[in-house]
Structures are given as C-alpha cells and as structure tokens.
Design a protein around this motif. Structure first.
Motif, short mmCIF file in Angstrom:
data_model
loop_
_atom_site.label_atom_id
_atom_site.label_comp_id
_atom_site.label_asym_id
_atom_site.label_seq_id
_atom_site.Cartn_x
_atom_site.Cartn_y
_atom_site.Cartn_z
N VAL A 269 0.85 -1.19 0.00
CA VAL A 269 0.00 0.00 0.00
C VAL A 269 0.89 1.25 0.00
CG1 VAL A 269 -1.75 1.32 1.25
CG2 VAL A 269 -1.85 -1.19 1.21
N ILE A 270 0.71 2.10 -1.01
CA ILE A 270 1.54 3.30 -1.12
C ILE A 270 0.73 4.59 -1.06
CG2 ILE A 270 3.40 2.14 -2.39
CD1 ILE A 270 2.21 3.28 -4.98
N TYR A 271 -0.61 4.47 -1.01
CA TYR A 271 -1.44 5.69 -1.00
C TYR A 271 -2.81 5.33 -0.43
CZ TYR A 271 -4.21 9.61 -2.89
OH TYR A 271 -5.04 10.70 -3.05
N ILE B 165 -18.60 3.81 4.64
CA ILE B 165 -17.50 3.07 4.05
C ILE B 165 -16.45 2.85 5.13
CG2 ILE B 165 -15.71 3.07 2.28
CD1 ILE B 165 -17.37 5.04 0.69
N VAL B 166 -15.96 1.63 5.22
CA VAL B 166 -14.90 1.31 6.17
C VAL B 166 -13.71 0.77 5.39
CG1 VAL B 166 -14.26 -0.06 8.18
CG2 VAL B 166 -16.62 0.71 7.91
N PHE B 167 -12.53 1.33 5.65
CA PHE B 167 -11.32 0.75 5.04
C PHE B 167 -10.19 0.78 6.04
CE2 PHE B 167 -8.81 4.49 3.09
CZ PHE B 167 -9.45 5.45 3.87
N TYR B 168 -9.38 -0.29 6.03
CA TYR B 168 -8.40 -0.51 7.08
C TYR B 168 -6.94 -0.27 6.68
CZ TYR B 168 -12.49 -3.33 8.40
OH TYR B 168 -13.77 -3.76 8.66
N PRO B 169 -6.57 -0.15 5.41
CA PRO B 169 -5.14 -0.12 5.05
C PRO B 169 -4.41 1.09 5.61
CG PRO B 169 -6.51 -0.48 3.10
CD PRO B 169 -7.43 -0.08 4.21
N GLU B 170 -3.14 0.88 5.90
CA GLU B 170 -2.21 1.95 6.24
C GLU B 170 -1.07 1.91 5.23
OE1 GLU B 170 -2.78 4.21 8.40
OE2 GLU B 170 -4.45 3.30 9.49
N THR C 228 -13.37 6.24 -0.94
CA THR C 228 -12.00 6.09 -0.47
C THR C 228 -11.14 5.70 -1.66
OG1 THR C 228 -12.09 3.71 -0.01
CG2 THR C 228 -12.84 5.22 1.74
N SER C 229 -9.88 6.06 -1.62
CA SER C 229 -8.93 5.68 -2.66
C SER C 229 -7.74 4.98 -2.00
CB SER C 229 -8.42 6.90 -3.44
OG SER C 229 -9.48 7.53 -4.12
N VAL C 230 -7.34 3.86 -2.56
CA VAL C 230 -6.17 3.12 -2.08
C VAL C 230 -5.35 2.73 -3.30
CG1 VAL C 230 -5.31 1.09 -0.83
CG2 VAL C 230 -7.44 2.21 -0.10
N ALA C 231 -4.03 2.88 -3.23
CA ALA C 231 -3.14 2.47 -4.32
C ALA C 231 -2.13 1.47 -3.79
CB ALA C 231 -2.44 3.67 -4.93
#
Length: 218
Positions: free
Chosen positions: A112-114, A162-167, A137-140
C-alpha cells in the motif's frame, strides 16, 4: 454463518429497537401485534444475512487482478485519473446490490503506497460521475510486477458508511479483506492500459476468486 465485525453495532441496535417496538405493540394490540412483529423479524433476518462474511479459498496471486467484491461488471473504459495515476488508465467498475456480500478485498498483491478518504455526494452508485463526486476512499498498491493500481470504494444512494483498514506500508494480498461498505455501492479499479482484461460488461463476479484482468510482466 460467519458475520462481519462491521455488523455488530448495527445488529445490536436493530434487535433492541425490535424488542422495544414488539413489546409496545403487544401491550396495545395483543395478538394483532404479530402484523408488526413478523415483518420486523424478517427485516432483521435480511440485515443479518447482509453482514455475512463467507469463507473463500483465496489463492496467492502475483500477475492476476482479482475481483475486489461480489457484484456485476458495469464499466470497462479508458479514463484519465487526476488523483493518483495522473494520466490515462483502464477503469473496471463493479456494482454491488444490497443482496451482494459487501466485504471489500485487495484486487492485487503488493504494498500500500497511498490512501485517502473523500467526502462527497450520494448519487446512485451506477452513475458514471459517482466515481468523482460521491463519498469514496482511494487506495493504491505498488504490485510485485512493479505497477501501480488504484482502487476506490464508492458510496451509493443507500450506502452511507464506508470502512477501510489499510495503512501506507501495509502488505496487500489479492483477495484478502481491506474494508466493507454498508448497503449497496460500487468499486472501481484503475489499471495500466496494456492490461489483459479477463472480464466483460455484465459479468457476475465473486470477490477474492474471479480474475478480472492480468498485469503485464515487469
């Protein structure tokens, strides 16, 4: 049936409300209260079923792009992303109805970079502009094939959480959970233009299992 952790608060609140309404209804209506109680129990059964989290046989993936959610492919289109990719890419969108499993999964394996949360509107999720205007949400992820893949959870007219967990820095594993959307929505995946598409509009996807594209080799 395994339930998702995001359903705990909702299920407790709903069952308390049903108990209170049922008690009041029976006090005033006696047996006629069943006309109120039975539909409430049916509604609770639907909510219970909505938060199901079925076990999936997730395989290790490197080049394959995996369907991030259960749903229907509604868009495969060349677009220009101004948020992260800063250029042209291929967008694959999957629409989830309230009847689908709403667990959100990483479409690719890497790092995960973003990540970013965007407040916004609540247009119907199949609206083309919902990807830019709705709450999302946006994740890259930088893949092991050295590509950058962006994906978005998009709230719809019904979905309001919306729930998102990444760091940033987390390891992403294709098919493994990274979030949840409550009550119908959409997910967009933005891929390199030279991707090999493995799905078509109208396809029904199983999140974590079905291959929707294949990344070019590094």
């Amino acid at each position: 049936m395994k339930l998702h952790k995001e359903g705990k608060g909702t299920l407790i609140s709903v069952i308390i409300a049903i108990i209170v309404i049922s008690a009041v209804s029976y006090y005033f209506l006696q047996n006629w209260a069943l006309l109120i109680i039975v539909p409430l129990l049916v509604l609770y059964g639907f909510i219970l079923w909505f938060f199901r989290n079925p076990e999936r046989d997730i395989k290790d993936q490197v080049e394959n792009v995996i369907a991030p959610v259960d749903g229907k492919v509604v868009m495969i289109k060349e677009v220009e992303d101004h948020e992260f990719i800063k250029g042209k890419c291929l967008q694959i969108s999957i629409f989830m109805s309230p009847l689908n499993v709403h667990v959100c999964r990483y479409p690719v394996t890497g790092e995960v970079i973003y990540k970013k949360y965007h407040p916004g509107k609540f247009l119907v999720a199949w609206h083309e502009k919902s990807s830019e205007l709705n709450e999302r949400t946006s994740v890259a992820v930088k893949t092991k094939t050295n590509h950058q893949v962006l994906f978005r959870q998009i709230a719809g007219y019904v979905a309001r959480r919306i729930v998102f967990y990444p760091e940033i820095g987390d390891a992403a594993k294709a098919g493994h959970e990274f979030g949840f959307i409550k009550f119908g929505s959409r997910m967009d995946v933005f891929l390199p233009l030279d991707i090999e598409v493995k799905c078509k509009i109208g396809d029904i996807t199983t999140g974590g299992i079905d291959v929707i594209a294949k990344l070019p080799q590094a």
